[in-house]
Design a protein around this motif. Structure first.
Motif, PDB file in Angstrom:
ATOM      1  N   PHE A  10       5.211  -0.221   0.589  1.00  0.00           N
ATOM      2  CA  PHE A  10       4.212  -0.791   1.493  1.00  0.00           C
ATOM      3  C   PHE A  10       2.790  -0.385   1.094  1.00  0.00           C
ATOM      4  CE2 PHE A  10       7.872  -1.743   4.103  1.00  0.00           C
ATOM      5  CZ  PHE A  10       7.541  -2.989   4.601  1.00  0.00           C
ATOM      6  N   ALA A  11       2.609   0.823   0.594  1.00  0.00           N
ATOM      7  CA  ALA A  11       1.281   1.245   0.125  1.00  0.00           C
ATOM      8  C   ALA A  11       0.865   0.423  -1.097  1.00  0.00           C
ATOM      9  CB  ALA A  11       1.283   2.737  -0.212  1.00  0.00           C
ATOM     10  N   ARG A  13       1.929  -2.552  -1.958  1.00  0.00           N
ATOM     11  CA  ARG A  13       1.684  -3.925  -1.538  1.00  0.00           C
ATOM     12  C   ARG A  13       0.298  -4.050  -0.895  1.00  0.00           C
ATOM     13  NH1 ARG A  13       5.374  -6.696   2.917  1.00  0.00           N
ATOM     14  NH2 ARG A  13       4.159  -5.282   4.224  1.00  0.00           N
ATOM     15  N   HIS A  14      -0.055  -3.080  -0.069  1.00  0.00           N
ATOM     16  CA  HIS A  14      -1.356  -3.124   0.605  1.00  0.00           C
ATOM     17  C   HIS A  14      -2.508  -3.054  -0.394  1.00  0.00           C
ATOM     18  CE1 HIS A  14      -4.486  -2.483   3.555  1.00  0.00           C
ATOM     19  NE2 HIS A  14      -4.896  -1.466   2.819  1.00  0.00           N
ATOM     20  N   PHE A  15      -2.482  -2.021  -1.252  1.00  0.00           N
ATOM     21  CA  PHE A  15      -3.622  -1.786  -2.137  1.00  0.00           C
ATOM     22  C   PHE A  15      -3.668  -2.731  -3.335  1.00  0.00           C
ATOM     23  CE2 PHE A  15      -3.325   2.400  -0.003  1.00  0.00           C
ATOM     24  CZ  PHE A  15      -4.581   2.392   0.568  1.00  0.00           C
ATOM     25  N   TYR A  17      -2.041  -5.790  -3.656  1.00  0.00           N
ATOM     26  CA  TYR A  17      -1.898  -7.214  -3.383  1.00  0.00           C
ATOM     27  C   TYR A  17      -2.771  -7.673  -2.222  1.00  0.00           C
ATOM     28  CZ  TYR A  17       1.814  -7.219  -6.771  1.00  0.00           C
ATOM     29  OH  TYR A  17       2.506  -7.107  -7.943  1.00  0.00           O
ATOM     30  N   ARG A  18      -2.538  -7.121  -1.044  1.00  0.00           N
ATOM     31  CA  ARG A  18      -3.248  -7.611   0.137  1.00  0.00           C
ATOM     32  C   ARG A  18      -4.751  -7.364   0.052  1.00  0.00           C
ATOM     33  NH1 ARG A  18       0.955  -6.682   5.149  1.00  0.00           N
ATOM     34  NH2 ARG A  18       2.420  -8.251   4.414  1.00  0.00           N
ATOM     35  N   GLU A  19      -5.183  -6.191  -0.361  1.00  0.00           N
ATOM     36  CA  GLU A  19      -6.618  -5.925  -0.458  1.00  0.00           C
ATOM     37  C   GLU A  19      -7.287  -6.762  -1.542  1.00  0.00           C
ATOM     38  OE1 GLU A  19      -8.015  -1.919  -0.643  1.00  0.00           O
ATOM     39  OE2 GLU A  19      -7.687  -1.632   1.499  1.00  0.00           O
ATOM     40  N   ASP A  24       1.932 -11.687  -1.186  1.00  0.00           N
ATOM     41  CA  ASP A  24       2.853 -10.543  -1.153  1.00  0.00           C
ATOM     42  C   ASP A  24       3.928 -10.682  -2.226  1.00  0.00           C
ATOM     43  OD1 ASP A  24       1.522  -9.402   0.948  1.00  0.00           O
ATOM     44  OD2 ASP A  24       3.023  -9.905   2.456  1.00  0.00           O
TER      45      ASP A  24
END
Length: 83
Positions: A10-11, A13-15, A17-19, A24
């Protein structure tokens, strides 16, 4: 083991991809031994495919069997499908 994998996935994916505004990615956790029955439903519910080494073969569980990386690899190698 599974808790650390969940946090790491999840970390990342957040840093990564999402940011960055990217879609995703598929989430896959690879383990050197079976993850245990208690964690399989949790990983599936979070959309994480789990793949593990089970002595002499790879096994695993995926939220969606049709997009399972393990299933795709086994079909291509003509091996039996795990759960």
């Amino acid at each position: 083991m599974s808790r650390e994998a969940i946090g790491q996935l999840f970390a990342y994916r957040h840093f990564w991809y999402r940011e960055l505004g990217q879609p995703d990615p598929a989430l896959v956790a690879l383990f050197s031994e079976p993850v245990g029955a208690a964690f399989l439903p949790l990983l599936k519910s979070l959309g994480i495919e789990s793949i593990w080494w089970d002595g002499d073969t790879w096994d695993g569980a995926a939220p969606d069997v049709m997009t399972s990386l393990l299933k795709i690899a086994q079909v291509q190698a003509n091996q039996p499908i795990g759960t």
